[in-house]
Enzyme design. Structure first.
Site, PDB file in Angstrom:
ATOM      1  N   LYS A 217      10.772  19.405   3.421  1.00 32.44           N
ATOM      2  CA  LYS A 217      11.177  18.489   2.401  1.00 32.44           C
ATOM      3  C   LYS A 217      12.394  19.187   1.528  1.00 32.44           C
ATOM      4  CE  LYS A 217       9.661  16.132  -1.790  1.00 32.44           C
ATOM      5  NZ  LYS A 217       9.026  16.465  -2.783  1.00 32.44           N
ATOM      6  N   HIS A 236       1.099  20.991  -9.424  1.00 33.56           N
ATOM      7  CA  HIS A 236       0.156  20.575  -8.188  1.00 33.56           C
ATOM      8  C   HIS A 236      -0.184  21.741  -7.438  1.00 33.56           C
ATOM      9  CE1 HIS A 236       4.183  20.911  -6.582  1.00 33.56           C
ATOM     10  NE2 HIS A 236       3.975  21.087  -5.334  1.00 33.56           N
ATOM     11  N   ASP A 238      -0.462  22.699  -3.260  1.00 31.17           N
ATOM     12  CA  ASP A 238       0.102  22.008  -1.954  1.00 31.17           C
ATOM     13  C   ASP A 238      -1.189  21.723  -1.114  1.00 31.17           C
ATOM     14  OD1 ASP A 238       2.648  22.521  -2.759  1.00 31.17           O
ATOM     15  OD2 ASP A 238       3.049  24.147  -1.351  1.00 31.17           O
ATOM     16  N   HIS A 292       1.247  25.027  -9.194  1.00 31.77           N
ATOM     17  CA  HIS A 292       2.768  25.318  -9.622  1.00 31.77           C
ATOM     18  C   HIS A 292       3.575  24.040  -9.876  1.00 31.77           C
ATOM     19  CE1 HIS A 292       2.388  24.603  -5.186  1.00 31.77           C
ATOM     20  NE2 HIS A 292       3.515  24.298  -5.198  1.00 31.77           N
TER      21      HIS A 292
END
Length: 360
Positions: A217, A236, A238, A292
């Site tokens: 991404k 969020h 990962d 993060h």
């Protein structure tokens, strides 16, 4: 190339339109606004904890003691932080420069050119050029556009949706993917040994060479007229096993460590690596998947290249490995497929946004 059914407003269009204030959908809730600072000031701070830097030069040393010392440093950082800067990682600097240049050239194209690669999230087609659609009850948006595509294994790629400009995009991204996949194996080996497991165990648990998917991404964060009100990416963790990140040396990444947001420094020739939820679950919480987020700024466009190493969605049941579970340390996570874990996180996030904030 993909034709979207609905035209989505791009953040780049907003940013270049000359607006002085950002639309309300991009303004973060009050409890977040209290701790969004100026990223260029934040990154100068040297007091307090700093994201560890791990030198991988000796990860495959002939000398067992030297090799083990390197692995121990990876394991320590994975347990304490769940994020680290990797240096001497074995991926040539000139290849990394070419990967960054290729992404930069794509995002420098006029928006109408990029729209030829637009994804169609409504129909489940997430690969391609996109911007976040509001998928939570608060209708919150993030200050970024992106390009998302699966880059490894090679037989699972859809090259037809990859950028044709610049002409070397496919060549450099493919080579980077191959080398990154090899680096992922080395890291997973070190993490396996750190849990007292056989060297290849975590690799096998996340799908092995055939099934572990590498999804890239490219995040494009335009200049923002009111950076103190917005986030490039909201807080969020990962869902991946591991995430590897390159960036254009503009700060923005913040980690929530010991109750405070810590801004990652820009370490030359490094790759940032996160432990994802998948490895946290398999290790029964011994390795951390750290919260993060990404800040934005007025002065400089920030670009990052995140590669998420993800297990197959349905084939593998994710749960703490039997060897790391004891009576004293029972399983912290219920068994779920990767797809179920993803759905659980999205559901929980929606529920959180529907729940009134707790009063202090």
């Amino acid at each position: 190339m993909v034709t979207p059914s609905v035209l989505v407003p791009r953040v780049e269009s907003l940013a270049s339109s000359g607006i002085k204030s950002i639309p309300k959908e991009y303004i973060r809730p009050q409890e977040e606004l209290n701790n969004i600072g100026n990223v260029f000031e934040e990154v100068q701070k040297n007091e307090g904890p700093q994201v560890p830097t791990i030198d991988l030069m000796e990860i495959e040393s002939e000398d067992k003691a030297v090799r083990e010392k390197c692995r121990e440093e990876i394991v320590k950082a994975a347990k304490e932080w769940g994020v680290m800067h990797l240096v001497n990682h074995g991926i040539p600097d000139d290849l990394i420069d070419r990967v960054k240049k290729a992404g930069q050239v794509f995002f420098d194209l006029p928006i109408e050119e990029k729209e030829k690669y637009a994804n169609d999230q409504a129909s489940g087609n997430v690969q391609g050029y996109g911007s976040k659609l509001a998928n939570n009850a608060s209708g919150q948006l993030e200050w970024e556009d992106y390009f998302f595509h699966l880059i490894f294994p090679e037989d699972k790629r859809d090259i037809s949706i990859w950028p044709r400009t610049p002409s070397d995009y496919t060549e450099v991204t493919s080579e980077y993917a191959r080398l990154l996949r090899s680096l992922a194996s080395k890291i997973l080996s070190a993490l396996s040994l750190g849990l007292g497991l056989e060297e290849g165990r975590l690799e096998k648990e996340v799908g092995g060479m055939e099934e572990l998917l590498l999804q890239m991404k490219i995040n494009y964060y335009p200049r923002c007229p009111q950076p103190e009100l917005a986030l490039g990416v909201e807080a969020h963790t990962d869902i991946s096993a591991l995430t590897f990140i390159l960036h254009n040396m503009v700060p923005g990444l913040q980690l929530f460590y010991e109750g405070k947001w810590v801004t990652a420094k820009c370490v030359p020739n490094s790759i940032i690596m996160h432990i994802g939820d998948t490895v946290e679950i398999l290790s029964n919480g011994k390795y951390k998947s750290i919260l993060h987020r990404g800040l934005v700024n007025k002065e400089k466009v920030r670009i990052s290249w995140a590669v998420f190493c993800e297990p197959p969605k349905e084939k593998i049941i994710l749960k703490p490995l039997t060897e790391v579970v004891t009576e004293a340390e029972p399983p912290l996570f219920p068994p779920r497929t990767f797809a179920q874990h993803l759905a659980h996180k999205l559901f929980r996030k929606t529920q959180d946004s529907l729940t009134p904030p707790k009063s202090d």
